[in-house]
Write an enzyme that holds these catalytic residues in place. Structure first.
Site, mmCIF file in Angstrom:
data_model
loop_
_atom_site.group_PDB
_atom_site.id
_atom_site.type_symbol
_atom_site.label_atom_id
_atom_site.label_comp_id
_atom_site.label_asym_id
_atom_site.label_seq_id
_atom_site.Cartn_x
_atom_site.Cartn_y
_atom_site.Cartn_z
ATOM 1 N N GLU A 41 1.015 -1.153 -0.203
ATOM 2 C CA GLU A 41 -0.210 -0.086 0.050
ATOM 3 C C GLU A 41 0.941 1.235 -0.153
ATOM 4 O O GLU A 41 1.692 1.335 0.994
ATOM 5 C CB GLU A 41 -0.880 -0.061 1.341
ATOM 6 C CG GLU A 41 -2.080 -0.867 1.304
ATOM 7 C CD GLU A 41 -2.923 -0.759 2.427
ATOM 8 O OE1 GLU A 41 -3.955 -1.414 2.487
ATOM 9 O OE2 GLU A 41 -2.476 -0.065 3.573
ATOM 10 N N ASP A 52 -5.183 8.936 10.677
ATOM 11 C CA ASP A 52 -3.874 8.137 11.002
ATOM 12 C C ASP A 52 -3.341 8.796 12.573
ATOM 13 O O ASP A 52 -3.623 9.792 12.896
ATOM 14 C CB ASP A 52 -2.873 8.571 10.104
ATOM 15 C CG ASP A 52 -3.075 7.812 8.892
ATOM 16 O OD1 ASP A 52 -3.023 6.492 8.704
ATOM 17 O OD2 ASP A 52 -3.270 8.487 7.747
ATOM 18 N N TYR A 167 -10.867 -4.461 3.462
ATOM 19 C CA TYR A 167 -10.155 -4.110 4.606
ATOM 20 C C TYR A 167 -11.014 -3.864 5.845
ATOM 21 O O TYR A 167 -11.555 -2.921 5.761
ATOM 22 C CB TYR A 167 -9.455 -2.687 4.031
ATOM 23 C CG TYR A 167 -8.422 -2.002 4.934
ATOM 24 C CD1 TYR A 167 -8.524 -2.234 6.641
ATOM 25 C CD2 TYR A 167 -7.126 -1.407 4.430
ATOM 26 C CE1 TYR A 167 -7.524 -1.544 7.089
ATOM 27 C CE2 TYR A 167 -6.217 -1.022 5.329
ATOM 28 C CZ TYR A 167 -6.494 -0.894 6.830
ATOM 29 O OH TYR A 167 -5.326 -0.442 7.342
#
Length: 253
Positions: A41, A52, A167
Site C-alpha cells: 500500500e 492516522d 479492509y
C-alpha cells in the site's frame, strides 16, 4: 489482477511514499516484496491525515515537507510495477489529493502506473458513484474500509462493491500499534463473510508476528502499517530496506 494472497495469512505492507525520500521508499518496497509482502500500500502524503495516528502523521508531514505529491507517488508506483510485476500494488490516499487531480484523470493515471487497486480512506460507499464508475472503466479494484461499528447493511454494501480484498478495521479509532489484536476484529470478519467471498485483510494495530498469527486464525491477510513506518523513522535511510525486509520476513516466523 495481481492482488493475491498465496500464503495464509497474507501480508499487506503500508508505506508512506516519500518518507524518508522516494528513492528509499522504492528500495523499502522492493525489500518488503522480496521478503514476503503480497501487497504494497503506497500511502499518498497528505497535510491532514485525520485517520492516522502520530507515527503516520509524522511520516506524512515529512514527505509533504519534502514536496512529495500525488504525481510523485504515481511515478513511484510505475517504477515498482516494472520491477516487481507480480506484486499487488494499492494506492492509499485521502480523497482531497485525488479531487485536486480530478477523479477521471487520477484513475486513468493510476491504471497507467500499473496499480491494481485504490483505497480512499475517507471515501464512503454511499457517495462513491463517480469513483466506482471511473475505477471500473480503468479496471482498478476499489477497496473500502469496514469498521466494527458498521451495521450489516453497510457491510453488505461495502462487500458488494469491493474488489481485491476487503479492509477490515480491527478497532474504532486511528491507526497505530497496540498490545494485542482487538476482539472486535474476528467478529467483524465473521460478519463480512456473510456478504463476500473476497479475501478479508485486517489492519489497524497489527505490528508483530504474534498479531499476524492471531489474524491468520480468522482472516486472510494482515495489514501492517504504523509498525513499519515507525521502524523507518528510527532507521538510517541506507539501512532501512534491509531492516524492513528482515522485519517482514519475521512476521510469518
Amino acid at each position: 489482477m495481481a492482488i493475491e494472497f498465496r500464503e495464509k495469512p497474507g501480508i499487506v505492507a503500508y508505506l508512506t511514499a516519500g518518507d524518508p525520500d522516494l528513492a528509499t521508499t522504492k528500495d523499502i518496497a522492493l525489500a518488503a516484496i522480496d521478503n514476503g509482502a503480497d501487497v504494497i500500500e503506497l500511502g499518498v502524503p497528505f497535510s491532514d491525515p485525520l485517520a492516522d495516528g502520530p507515527v503516520i502523521q509524522r511520516a506524512s508531514e515529512r514527505a509533504v515537507a519534502r514536496g512529495v505529491r500525488l504525481t510523485d507517488v504515481l511515478e513511484l508506483a510505475k517504477e515498482l510495477r516494472a520491477l516487481r510485476p507480480a506484486a499487488g500494488l494499492v494506492l492509499f490516499s485521502y480523497l482531497n489529493p485525488v479531487v485536486r487531480m480530478g477523479m477521471k484523470t487520477f484513475c486513468a493515471r493510476a491504471a497507467e502506473a500499473g496499480a491494481d487497486g485504490v483505497l480512499l480512506t475517507d471515501m464512503i460507499v454511499e457517495e462513491a458513484g463517480e469513483y466506482l464508475e471511473e475505477m471500473k472503466a480503468n479496471r482498478l479494484a476499489p477497496i473500502f474500509l469496514a469498521a466494527p461499528t458498521s451495521p450489516d447493511a453497510r457491510l453488505k454494501a461495502i462487500a458488494g462493491v469491493s474488489q481485491g480484498f476487503v479492509y477490515a478495521i480491527s478497532r474504532v479509532g486511528i491507526t497505530g500499534t497496540q498490545q494485542k489484536v482487538a476482539g472486535d476484529a474476528s467478529e467483524l470478519v465473521s460478519r463480512l463473510r456473510q456478504f463476500t467471498k473476497l479475501p478479508i485483510a485486517v489492519g489497524f494495530g497489527i505490528s508483530n508476528a504474534e498479531h499476524v498469527r492471531a489474524v491468520g486464525e480468522f482472516a486472510d491477510a494482515a495489514i501492517v502499517g504504523s509498525a513499519l513506518v515507525a521502524l523507518i523513522e528510527k532507521t538510517p535511510p541506507p539501512e532501512a530496506p534491509t531492516v524492513i525486509g528482515q522485519f517482514i520476513a519475521g512476521l510469518r516466523a
